[in-house]
Each structure stands twice: as structure tokens, then as C-alpha cells.
Scaffold this motif. Structure first.
Motif, PDB file in Angstrom:
ATOM      1  N   ASP A  30     -10.015  -0.645   9.744  1.00  0.00           N
ATOM      2  CA  ASP A  30     -10.332  -1.097  11.110  1.00  0.00           C
ATOM      3  C   ASP A  30      -9.585  -2.393  11.425  1.00  0.00           C
ATOM      4  O   ASP A  30      -9.063  -2.575  12.533  1.00  0.00           O
ATOM      5  CB  ASP A  30     -11.848  -1.330  11.257  1.00  0.00           C
ATOM      6  CG  ASP A  30     -12.633  -0.017  11.212  1.00  0.00           C
ATOM      7  OD1 ASP A  30     -12.000   1.052  11.349  1.00  0.00           O
ATOM      8  OD2 ASP A  30     -13.872  -0.075  11.012  1.00  0.00           O
ATOM      9  N   GLY A  31      -9.552  -3.292  10.434  1.00  0.00           N
ATOM     10  CA  GLY A  31      -8.863  -4.582  10.633  1.00  0.00           C
ATOM     11  C   GLY A  31      -7.377  -4.384  10.872  1.00  0.00           C
ATOM     12  O   GLY A  31      -6.786  -5.027  11.751  1.00  0.00           O
ATOM     13  N   VAL A  32      -6.756  -3.491  10.105  1.00  0.00           N
ATOM     14  CA  VAL A  32      -5.320  -3.235  10.280  1.00  0.00           C
ATOM     15  C   VAL A  32      -5.062  -2.589  11.633  1.00  0.00           C
ATOM     16  O   VAL A  32      -4.123  -2.961  12.345  1.00  0.00           O
ATOM     17  CB  VAL A  32      -4.776  -2.350   9.124  1.00  0.00           C
ATOM     18  CG1 VAL A  32      -3.346  -1.908   9.405  1.00  0.00           C
ATOM     19  CG2 VAL A  32      -4.854  -3.101   7.801  1.00  0.00           C
ATOM     20  N   ARG A  33      -5.930  -1.644  12.011  1.00  0.00           N
ATOM     21  CA  ARG A  33      -5.751  -0.989  13.318  1.00  0.00           C
ATOM     22  C   ARG A  33      -5.862  -2.003  14.458  1.00  0.00           C
ATOM     23  O   ARG A  33      -5.086  -1.978  15.406  1.00  0.00           O
ATOM     24  CB  ARG A  33      -6.810   0.088  13.532  1.00  0.00           C
ATOM     25  CG  ARG A  33      -6.502   1.390  12.842  1.00  0.00           C
ATOM     26  CD  ARG A  33      -7.287   2.544  13.499  1.00  0.00           C
ATOM     27  NE  ARG A  33      -7.477   3.650  12.571  1.00  0.00           N
ATOM     28  CZ  ARG A  33      -6.504   4.449  12.133  1.00  0.00           C
ATOM     29  NH1 ARG A  33      -5.274   4.256  12.551  1.00  0.00           N
ATOM     30  NH2 ARG A  33      -6.764   5.424  11.280  1.00  0.00           N
ATOM     31  N   ALA A  34      -6.818  -2.915  14.311  1.00  0.00           N
ATOM     32  CA  ALA A  34      -7.072  -3.870  15.405  1.00  0.00           C
ATOM     33  C   ALA A  34      -6.041  -4.990  15.434  1.00  0.00           C
ATOM     34  O   ALA A  34      -5.631  -5.437  16.515  1.00  0.00           O
ATOM     35  CB  ALA A  34      -8.483  -4.461  15.249  1.00  0.00           C
ATOM     36  N   ASN A  35      -5.615  -5.464  14.262  1.00  0.00           N
ATOM     37  CA  ASN A  35      -4.836  -6.702  14.215  1.00  0.00           C
ATOM     38  C   ASN A  35      -3.408  -6.542  13.680  1.00  0.00           C
ATOM     39  O   ASN A  35      -2.610  -7.466  13.797  1.00  0.00           O
ATOM     40  CB  ASN A  35      -5.561  -7.733  13.335  1.00  0.00           C
ATOM     41  CG  ASN A  35      -6.996  -7.948  13.788  1.00  0.00           C
ATOM     42  OD1 ASN A  35      -7.233  -8.185  14.976  1.00  0.00           O
ATOM     43  ND2 ASN A  35      -7.943  -7.833  12.872  1.00  0.00           N
ATOM     44  N   GLY A  36      -3.124  -5.429  13.029  1.00  0.00           N
ATOM     45  CA  GLY A  36      -1.785  -5.238  12.458  1.00  0.00           C
ATOM     46  C   GLY A  36      -1.681  -5.788  11.045  1.00  0.00           C
ATOM     47  O   GLY A  36      -2.564  -6.524  10.570  1.00  0.00           O
ATOM     48  N   MET A  37      -0.595  -5.439  10.382  1.00  0.00           N
ATOM     49  CA  MET A  37      -0.418  -5.806   8.971  1.00  0.00           C
ATOM     50  C   MET A  37      -0.205  -7.306   8.787  1.00  0.00           C
ATOM     51  O   MET A  37      -0.740  -7.916   7.864  1.00  0.00           O
ATOM     52  CB  MET A  37       0.783  -5.049   8.381  1.00  0.00           C
ATOM     53  CG  MET A  37       0.577  -3.562   8.181  1.00  0.00           C
ATOM     54  SD  MET A  37      -0.799  -3.177   7.071  1.00  0.00           S
ATOM     55  CE  MET A  37      -0.325  -3.980   5.563  1.00  0.00           C
ATOM     56  N   ALA A  38       0.612  -7.902   9.658  1.00  0.00           N
ATOM     57  CA  ALA A  38       0.956  -9.315   9.451  1.00  0.00           C
ATOM     58  C   ALA A  38      -0.295 -10.186   9.481  1.00  0.00           C
ATOM     59  O   ALA A  38      -0.454 -11.106   8.664  1.00  0.00           O
ATOM     60  CB  ALA A  38       1.951  -9.757  10.502  1.00  0.00           C
ATOM     61  N   ALA A  39      -1.214  -9.866  10.403  1.00  0.00           N
ATOM     62  CA  ALA A  39      -2.439 -10.674  10.521  1.00  0.00           C
ATOM     63  C   ALA A  39      -3.324 -10.512   9.288  1.00  0.00           C
ATOM     64  O   ALA A  39      -4.059 -11.437   8.917  1.00  0.00           O
ATOM     65  CB  ALA A  39      -3.198 -10.273  11.781  1.00  0.00           C
ATOM     66  N   MET A  40      -3.268  -9.353   8.659  1.00  0.00           N
ATOM     67  CA  MET A  40      -4.133  -9.099   7.491  1.00  0.00           C
ATOM     68  C   MET A  40      -3.549  -9.692   6.207  1.00  0.00           C
ATOM     69  O   MET A  40      -4.269  -9.975   5.245  1.00  0.00           O
ATOM     70  CB  MET A  40      -4.302  -7.585   7.277  1.00  0.00           C
ATOM     71  CG  MET A  40      -4.970  -6.846   8.412  1.00  0.00           C
ATOM     72  SD  MET A  40      -6.691  -7.298   8.627  1.00  0.00           S
ATOM     73  CE  MET A  40      -7.428  -6.423   7.237  1.00  0.00           C
TER      74      MET A  40
END
Ligand SMILES: O=C(O)CC1=CCC(=O)O1
Length: 262
Positions: free
Chosen positions: A136-146
Motif C-alpha cells: 500500500d505504501g509503495v502504491r501510494a508514495n512510490g519506491m523513492a519515498a519508501m
């Protein structure tokens, strides 16, 4: 560099060494890395040993496959890569999800496995809810943010303080989003705890005192559950000792392989 056409896309392989009769190692990467994670280990292998590495679906130079595959499919990719390289039997070395895939290879095709080196792994890599939250985090924020939040799960304090840590964070941030999500989903659906007793091959289980993803107690439990496993616990590494302490990692691997070869 080699390219293997699979039913899901093209897989990137790399073979090094190449002695006809010497020891052969097959390396399987962790989540969000590529086959470069083994560079410093492969460079230290004894003369005459050969190795095969590959990028998982959606990682490195391999193409991305649609979501819906599981760890057994990724184990099938390893066996296909071995077939392509003409490797009948090898010591399988896997880190984290790579170690989970290696356990599956040993269950699916034990005759292809001379031994297992299971680095910072387990038969179940954390609770499914955690992986769904990450997806969910990757879908919402993208890889760079994670990536910033994931890095302390990869490396202990010593490696995190080195400038090279930023290079691995860049690799993670640039990992294909759909490929990463599909791989997280494969991890979320996997638990082979009940089958560990079937893995009869000699194994070296490696852990690290600073590993937050598969902490020492998890790795120790894996070593106890496998019928023929030795345990090495590094005092100064996190989740990716092949990157953090390649000389120590290679020394442990070579000692193990020489013992099972003798
Ligand atoms: O990204 C992480 O949390 C660490 C990790 C879990 C499975 C894997 O291969 O790496």
C-alpha cells in the motif's frame, strides 16, 4: 551478460568462472537488490569455482512479470537459469527472499542441490499484514519515498554510515514499482515452516546481530529446524552481509563448501 527468454519475459543472468569440474554456486538476490549484491563475494571465490547469478522478475535488468506469481515460480526461474547454463547441481546461496527461494529449490528439486547457504532468511519472512502495508505504501508514495525507511532494515550501523549505503538506496528507489509489489505479494503468501524437516541437504545458515528484517532469533530458529544446518551469526552486520562484510561472508561460505565437498 546473458538473456534467458521465459514465459513471463526476459531474465538477466550472469555466469562467472567456468571450470568444467569445479564447485558451482548459484546466487539468489534479496528484495530490491540485483545481482551486483554478490559482486564482492564472487570476486573472492577460490580459483576454479564458477557461479551463476540472476535478477529476479521485476529486478535489475530482468523484465517485470504481472503480479500473481509465487515463490515456487521464482524457484522455477532459478532451475530454468541452471538448465540454461548447463548446471546440473550446485550449492545454492540465497539472501532473504533469495534464501526463501533457495529453500523452495531444495524442496522442488533436491537432486539439483549440493548444499544451501541461507543468509538472513526464514521459511516465512514476516507477517502478511506487514507486506500488504508495504505494498500500500509503495502504491501510494512510490519506491523513492519508501527507500529511506527500508534501508535500516537492510544494513547495520557500520554500513549505514558508509557512503556506499546511498548507492544501494538509489538502486532500491529505482526498482520497478510493479515488480517490487509483485515480489512483496509473493513473500506475503509464503510459509513453509512445516516443510523444513524435508530439506535434507547440508545447510549453512547465516545471520547478523543488527538484522531488523530477520533478527537473530528468527535465523537461529531456521537453523534448529533444518535437519543438517550449521549457524554463523555475524556480530557487526545487518540483513545483507554479502554487501556489508563480503570477506567474512565468503570465508564462511568457502569453509562450508569445502567441508561438504570433502
Ligand atoms: O526490505 C526488507 O525489509 C528486507 C527484505 C525482506 C525480504 C527481502 O528479501 O529483503
Amino acid at each position: 551478460m546473458q538473456a534467458l527468454t521465459c514465459d513471463w519475459g526476459t531474465m538477466h543472468l550472469r555466469a562467472d568462472g567456468g571450470a568444467e569440474e569445479g564447485t558451482t554456486l548459484v546466487f539468489i538476490n534479496s528484495l530490491g537488490t540485483d545481482l551486483r549484491m554478490w559482486d564482492e563475494v564472487v570476486a573472492r571465490l577460490p580459483e576454479g569455482w564458477s557461479s551463476l547469478r540472476m535478477d529476479k522478475r521485476g529486478h535489475g535488468l530482468s523484465e517485470t512479470a504481472p503480479e500473481g506469481y509465487g515463490i515456487p515460480d521464482l524457484a522455477g526461474d532459478v532451475l530454468a537459469a541452471m538448465d540454461h547454463a548447463g548446471i546440473g547441481r550446485a550449492v545454492i546461496v540465497g539472501c532473504s527472499i533469495g534464501g526463501l527461494i533457495a529453500q523452495h529449490v531444495a524442496l522442488m528439486a533436491p537432486e539439483r542441490v549440493a548444499g544451501l547457504v541461507l543468509s538472513n532468511t526464514a521459511p516465512m519472512l514476516g507477517a502478511a499484514e506487514g507486506w500488504h502495508a508495504r505494498i500500500d505504501g509503495v502504491r501510494a508514495n512510490g519506491m523513492a519515498a519508501m527507500a529511506e525507511g527500508i534501508l535500516p532494515r537492510w544494513f547495520g550501523p557500520r554500513m549505514l554510515a558508509r557512503p556506499e549505503a546511498a548507492l544501494w538506496r538509489t538502486l532500491l528507489a529505482r526498482t520497478d514499482r510493479e515488480g517490487y509489489i509483485a515480489t512483496c505479494a509473493a513473500i506475503a503468501g509464503t510459509d513453509i515452516t512445516d516443510r523444513l524437516g524435508e530439506i535434507a541437504r547440508p545447510a549453512l545458515v547465516i545471520g547478523g546481530k543488527h538484522d531488523l528484517a530477520t533478527p537473530p532469533d528468527v535465523v537461529e530458529k531456521l537453523a534448529r529446524a533444518l535437519p543438517r544446518a550449521d549457524l554463523v551469526m555475524f556480530g557487526d552486520t545487518g540483513h545483507l552481509p554479502a554487501i556489508e562484510a563480503p570477506a567474512d561472508f565468503t570465508a564462511a561460505l568457502v569453509t562450508f563448501v569445502e567441508r561438504i565437498n570433502s
